[in-house]
Design an enzyme around this catalytic site. Sequence first.
Site, PDB file in Angstrom:
ATOM      1  N   CYS A 106      87.681  79.449  18.328  1.00 16.30           N
ATOM      2  CA  CYS A 106      88.540  78.657  17.448  1.00 16.30           C
ATOM      3  C   CYS A 106      88.898  79.495  16.238  1.00 16.30           C
ATOM      4  CB  CYS A 106      87.833  77.373  17.006  1.00 16.30           C
ATOM      5  SG  CYS A 106      88.886  76.319  15.987  1.00 16.30           S
TER       6      CYS A 106
ATOM      7  N   GLU B  79      82.935  75.129  27.358  1.00 15.08           N
ATOM      8  CA  GLU B  79      81.947  74.063  27.545  1.00 15.08           C
ATOM      9  C   GLU B  79      82.610  72.701  27.698  1.00 15.08           C
ATOM     10  OE1 GLU B  79      79.134  76.075  24.113  1.00 15.08           O
ATOM     11  OE2 GLU B  79      79.645  73.976  24.023  1.00 15.08           O
TER      12      GLU B  79
ATOM     13  N   CYS C 277      85.692  76.591  10.457  1.00 12.65           N
ATOM     14  CA  CYS C 277      84.930  75.644   9.639  1.00 12.65           C
ATOM     15  C   CYS C 277      83.523  76.207   9.458  1.00 12.65           C
ATOM     16  CB  CYS C 277      84.900  74.273  10.301  1.00 12.65           C
ATOM     17  SG  CYS C 277      86.557  73.622  10.549  1.00 12.65           S
TER      18      CYS C 277
ATOM     19  N   CYS D 143      80.482  75.259  11.957  1.00 15.42           N
ATOM     20  CA  CYS D 143      80.755  75.078  13.383  1.00 15.42           C
ATOM     21  C   CYS D 143      80.513  76.359  14.184  1.00 15.42           C
ATOM     22  CB  CYS D 143      82.204  74.626  13.553  1.00 15.42           C
ATOM     23  SG  CYS D 143      82.699  74.485  15.275  1.00 15.42           S
TER      24      CYS D 143
ATOM     25  N   CYS E  12      79.594  71.293  19.532  1.00 22.05           N
ATOM     26  CA  CYS E  12      80.587  72.090  20.226  1.00 22.05           C
ATOM     27  C   CYS E  12      80.382  73.582  19.975  1.00 22.05           C
ATOM     28  CB  CYS E  12      81.994  71.661  19.831  1.00 22.05           C
ATOM     29  SG  CYS E  12      82.445  72.089  18.159  1.00 22.05           S
TER      30      CYS E  12
ATOM     31  N   CYS F  52      83.669  65.229  27.026  1.00 16.71           N
ATOM     32  CA  CYS F  52      84.195  65.986  25.898  1.00 16.71           C
ATOM     33  C   CYS F  52      84.693  67.321  26.438  1.00 16.71           C
ATOM     34  CB  CYS F  52      83.069  66.178  24.884  1.00 16.71           C
ATOM     35  SG  CYS F  52      83.497  67.281  23.548  1.00 16.71           S
TER      36      CYS F  52
END
Length: 371
Positions: free
Chosen positions: A119, A91, A123, A126, A354, A112
């Site tokens: 990832c 994205e 976290c 997220c 995100c 962005c």
Amino acid sequence: MKPSPHALTREELHRQLAAWHEPAYRTDQLLAWLYEHRVTAWDAMTNLPRSLRARLAETFDLRVPELVTVRAAADSTTKFLWRLADGALIESVLIPANPALYGEASDRHTLCVSTQVGCAYGCKFCASGLDGWKRNLTPDEIVNQVLAVERWHAERETARPASGVPPARLITNLVIMGMGEPLANYDPLLKALRLLNAPWGGGIGARKITISTSGLAPQIRKLAEEPEQFRLAISLHGATDEVRSRLMPINRRYPLRELIAACEHYLARKGRMLTFEYLLLAGVNDSPADARALIRLARPLGAKVNLIPYNRVEGLPWRRPAEAACEAFLAELERGGIKATLRREKGTDIDAACGQLRLKTERQNALSPSP
Ligand code: SAH
Ligand code: SF4
């Protein structure tokens, strides 16, 4: 797989063309096609001899990401979902001018960009980390997010005369805050940023590029030694080890003491303004005591704080505090002498936090496999 020309510096392209006994000016012609006209086919490079175009096509792959969906929110934040050559989804988010964020006030557009597929840092709030890490992006996959949005913009400028004059660039600022942990993909990221920063490439000033990290202390120190003046944003989200470790597993590896020491080092080397990103999660990190702990960390560093009310992620338990509580937290920081901003609605109606749009699409695809 053939390399992308968007992963190579001017010097590297020059060396290739010189090996083919091409005159030196061909390098700049090629770069103009790649970064000014942003063409997607070798045959569009009309001032290069046909034989050279054939050679380039044999050697390089001019791959560009495929636009899967583009969604605009009411506030004109626009979110792009791209499919890469191997099918991976990433994205980018285009954010209209917002004087309060990341630097000086002006009329500008910030993109962005993502740096990884998924990832690994997990976290707890997220969407990007929910399904784990798939792979790093290559330099050209990072660069091409910018070029593809510029292309999308140019195509919409219908009033533009078909004169062959390249359209004015839209994107003036970059934030490396999309999917992934940028400093965990260090070398490809730096190469991409140098291509985007170069006057013959993306032409975006280093001071207009902000790298956001969840706090990889050794890589922050490494970044401090690079010649460019990139801006640094730290995703803090907790001002004590207790709160931060609850939200971000990385804090157990590099606890606050180590992270803050790395920030001090960055500041000493760069003399640059540092930003703390601070998510507001109801009942987790939004008390007056949390604000005071945050003041104690930010003040000695002269760090600016961006408060981000949590964007809901499906399946996660967190809630954003009431508006009044967010405003009170901001006021507490300001009383403590901290320069702070509170992000007020940007793109929540399009899953702009995100990783959210990708996650939704992946899960929908998983539910309804293509025939
Ligand atoms: N990995 C890097 C950069 C990508 S995350 C980092 O963590 O800094 C970019 C920012 O989006 C981070 O500050 C992250 O904490 C924030 N973010 C993640 N999930 C969010 C959510 N659900 N709502 C609001 N912000 C979120
Ligand atoms: Fe990764 Fe950043 Fe999301 Fe943490 S906040 S999981 S580091 S993308």
